[in-house]
Design a protein around this motif. Sequence first.
Motif, PDB file in Angstrom:
ATOM      1  N   LEU A  31       0.857  -1.186   0.000  1.00 24.68           N
ATOM      2  CA  LEU A  31       0.000   0.000   0.000  1.00 24.68           C
ATOM      3  C   LEU A  31       0.894   1.239   0.000  1.00 24.68           C
ATOM      4  O   LEU A  31       1.525   1.575   1.011  1.00 24.68           O
ATOM      5  N   ALA A  32       0.948   1.906  -1.156  1.00 26.91           N
ATOM      6  CA  ALA A  32       1.915   2.990  -1.356  1.00 26.91           C
ATOM      7  C   ALA A  32       1.396   4.352  -0.927  1.00 26.91           C
ATOM      8  O   ALA A  32       2.193   5.234  -0.579  1.00 26.91           O
ATOM      9  N   ALA A  33       0.067   4.548  -0.958  1.00 29.53           N
ATOM     10  CA  ALA A  33      -0.459   5.879  -0.651  1.00 29.53           C
ATOM     11  C   ALA A  33      -1.951   5.831  -0.376  1.00 29.53           C
ATOM     12  O   ALA A  33      -2.661   4.960  -0.895  1.00 29.53           O
ATOM     13  N   ILE A  34      -2.390   6.789   0.435  1.00 28.98           N
ATOM     14  CA  ILE A  34      -3.811   7.080   0.621  1.00 28.98           C
ATOM     15  C   ILE A  34      -4.043   8.450   0.009  1.00 28.98           C
ATOM     16  O   ILE A  34      -3.378   9.434   0.392  1.00 28.98           O
ATOM     17  N   CYS A  35      -4.979   8.551  -0.925  1.00 33.33           N
ATOM     18  CA  CYS A  35      -5.245   9.820  -1.603  1.00 33.33           C
ATOM     19  C   CYS A  35      -6.664  10.278  -1.297  1.00 33.33           C
ATOM     20  O   CYS A  35      -7.626   9.543  -1.527  1.00 33.33           O
ATOM     21  N   ASP A  36      -6.785  11.487  -0.763  1.00 28.02           N
ATOM     22  CA  ASP A  36      -8.097  12.056  -0.461  1.00 28.02           C
ATOM     23  C   ASP A  36      -7.959  13.571  -0.428  1.00 28.02           C
ATOM     24  O   ASP A  36      -6.926  14.099   0.019  1.00 28.02           O
ATOM     25  N   LEU A  37      -8.990  14.266  -0.864  1.00 30.46           N
ATOM     26  CA  LEU A  37      -8.971  15.735  -0.816  1.00 30.46           C
ATOM     27  C   LEU A  37      -8.927  16.255   0.616  1.00 30.46           C
ATOM     28  O   LEU A  37      -8.405  17.327   0.878  1.00 30.46           O
TER      29      LEU A  37
END
Length: 346
Positions: A31-37
């Motif tokens: 799991l390389a990243a969590i992306c959220d505004l």
Amino acid sequence: MTSTLSIAVIGAGYWGPNLARNFRSSEHWDLAAICDLDRARAEKLATSLGGIPVVTDLADVLADSSIDAVAIATPARTHHPIAMAALRAGKHVVVEKPLADSRELGEAMVREADERGLVLMADHTYCYTPAALRIRELVEAGELGDILFIDSVRINLGLIQPDVDVFWDLAPHDLSIMDFVLPGGLQTASVAAQGADPLGAGKACIGYLSMPLANGGVAHVHVNWLSPTKIRQVVIGGSRRTLVWDDLNPQQRLSVYDRGVDLAQQSATDRTAATVSYRLGDTWSPALPEREALSAMAAEFAASITEGRPARTDGRAGLRVLSALEAARGSLAQNGAPFAVTASPN
């Protein structure tokens, strides 16, 4: 598979944390990243998973060549633009249900993935439960015989969604299960839908779907946001046996009944004359492993990428579900009259 793949989860709201947790714990994924505004929301999730990098700009994820795939867990109306951008950036994509908010946009996603040789997968979570996998095996082995009817109920005191009605919120689960267990997938000519909005919410909060199946069979789906009791049950009636899946009964999720109705024709020339007999046999419950469905889904996504094959719930499975949902939308607009289902491309 000897090496792990790298993935970013897009969306840290309702479903994103479930996806992130399972990809984080999977032996097949990094799991390389969590992306959220919403950075605060993303950081809270990232911290709970041991400190995952947080990104607020989707473009940064798509520009990262070390990331092989993305998992999209955002509102349905955003699935198409995010998935298309990811596919054009060379990323494999898994999308939570529904695949898109229209069949036309779903078709564009499937075409894009095909043209680029990338995996597009629908996260039809229930299809990866041990129960659904066992049902599929029983149907394929002919243990139930010809499928005569499917009756699916998914009701609870649920959250009224701001952007979709109860059909688009809950029925994708039932439709995807049917698509998964029926030989050849969900193939129906039309859908008749009746919905009600007794609260004045501006969208159907209670809904019923009816669909003809092959050999004169019928499928029925009942979805409801307003029920004080929670029921998740699927009954599949066959010419040999009937199966009941009670998802809220962990002690006996599946029950197979050797009971039914037999018709013996009295005359070769008079097909309307028949003798009815009732078959009362044993009931048994198949043993099922306890395994989280999303863990199996994550493993299947990785396998489909490394083996270069479509996933069990690929983009075309997502399209078949979208086709039924769009036909339901058309039927509602015609006061419940059956509405033809547009055939999905091969």
